[in-house]
Design a protein around this motif. Structure first.
Motif, PDB file in Angstrom:
ATOM      1  N   VAL A   1       1.141  -1.183   5.345  1.00 56.46           N
ATOM      2  CA  VAL A   1       0.620  -2.540   5.201  1.00 56.46           C
ATOM      3  C   VAL A   1       0.931  -3.131   3.829  1.00 56.46           C
TER       4      VAL A   1
ATOM      5  N   ARG B   1      -5.363 -13.258   1.184  1.00 53.12           N
ATOM      6  CA  ARG B   1      -5.690 -13.326   2.605  1.00 53.12           C
ATOM      7  C   ARG B   1      -4.586 -12.945   3.566  1.00 53.12           C
ATOM      8  N   ASP B   2      -3.343 -13.048   3.171  1.00 55.41           N
ATOM      9  CA  ASP B   2      -2.240 -12.851   4.114  1.00 55.41           C
ATOM     10  C   ASP B   2      -1.907 -11.369   4.233  1.00 55.41           C
ATOM     11  N   PHE B   3      -2.354 -10.785   5.320  1.00 53.48           N
ATOM     12  CA  PHE B   3      -2.258  -9.347   5.544  1.00 53.48           C
ATOM     13  C   PHE B   3      -1.174  -9.068   6.582  1.00 53.48           C
ATOM     14  N   TYR B   4      -0.335  -8.085   6.305  1.00 52.21           N
ATOM     15  CA  TYR B   4       0.744  -7.707   7.221  1.00 52.21           C
ATOM     16  C   TYR B   4       0.666  -6.209   7.480  1.00 52.21           C
TER      17      TYR B   4
ATOM     18  N   LEU C   1      -5.310  -0.386   0.809  1.00 53.60           N
ATOM     19  CA  LEU C   1      -5.745  -1.731   1.188  1.00 53.60           C
ATOM     20  C   LEU C   1      -6.779  -1.670   2.310  1.00 53.60           C
TER      21      LEU C   1
ATOM     22  N   CYS D   1       0.826  -1.199   0.000  1.00 58.81           N
ATOM     23  CA  CYS D   1       0.000   0.000   0.000  1.00 58.81           C
ATOM     24  C   CYS D   1       0.867   1.260   0.000  1.00 58.81           C
TER      25      CYS D   1
ATOM     26  N   LEU E   1      -0.339  -6.896   1.442  1.00 61.17           N
ATOM     27  CA  LEU E   1      -1.177  -8.076   1.319  1.00 61.17           C
ATOM     28  C   LEU E   1      -0.480  -9.043   0.377  1.00 61.17           C
TER      29      LEU E   1
END
Length: 167
Positions: A136, A142-145, A128, A86, A138
């Motif tokens: 952040v 599904r795998d979001f940090y 995001l 992002c 992705l």
């Protein structure tokens, strides 16, 4: 003629044909077919778009128009793990560009091309929807940090490499 022979012998085209042939009604199914084709091929090159147009009996320009209109379709290859970093306002202010730069450095890429092994590709996005956790990224769907620092990037990427090595 050779191109058509190659298409009929490529198992990916056979898989797409089976999907299309099993549709109860092909009318109005272009987006669904494009999603399936992108799932099979990883992207939608011109020859795949041409094939879909022929199978659905619609103009190639219609297929191209839909592919280029919707951002979830791509005409360029992408990695198995698509990393979206992002760069929206909150993420940018909190170091989003440094995150993107570190991801690209770790992967050895400069743009959005896939890594040579085909595992990763990086895309800079505008939002995001997690500004409170900025910066952040992705990975996949599904795998979001969140609350990332450049130092966290090597460990995250290595976890995906380990996952692939176990297969």
């Amino acid at each position: 003629m050779e191109e058509n022979q190659a298409l009929t012998t490529d198992p990916k085209f056979a898989e797409l044909d089976e999907f299309i042939d099993n549709l109860p009604d092909k009318k109005g199914m272009l987006i669904g077919v494009l999603h399936k084709a992108q799932e099979i091929f990883g992207y939608l090159p011109a020859e795949v778009q041409h094939h879909i147009a022929q199978k659905l009996d619609i103009p190639e320009s219609t297929v191209f128009g839909v592919v280029t209109f919707y951002s979830f379709f791509t005409m360029k290859p992408r990695g198995k793990y698509q990393i979206k970093v992002c760069l929206g306002t909150a993420c940018y202010v909190k170091g989003g560009q440094k995150i993107s730069d570190r991801v690209k450095e770790e992967l050895g890429v400069t743009g959005d091309e896939p890594t040579p092994d085909g595992l990763f590709s990086v895309q800079e996005v505008r939002c995001l929807g997690a500004c409170s956790m900025a910066p952040v990224m992705l990975i996949g769907e599904r795998d979001f940090y969140g609350r990332l620092t450049p130092d966290k990037i090597p460990q995250i990427i290595e976890s995906y490499r380990r996952k692939e090595n176990k297969k």
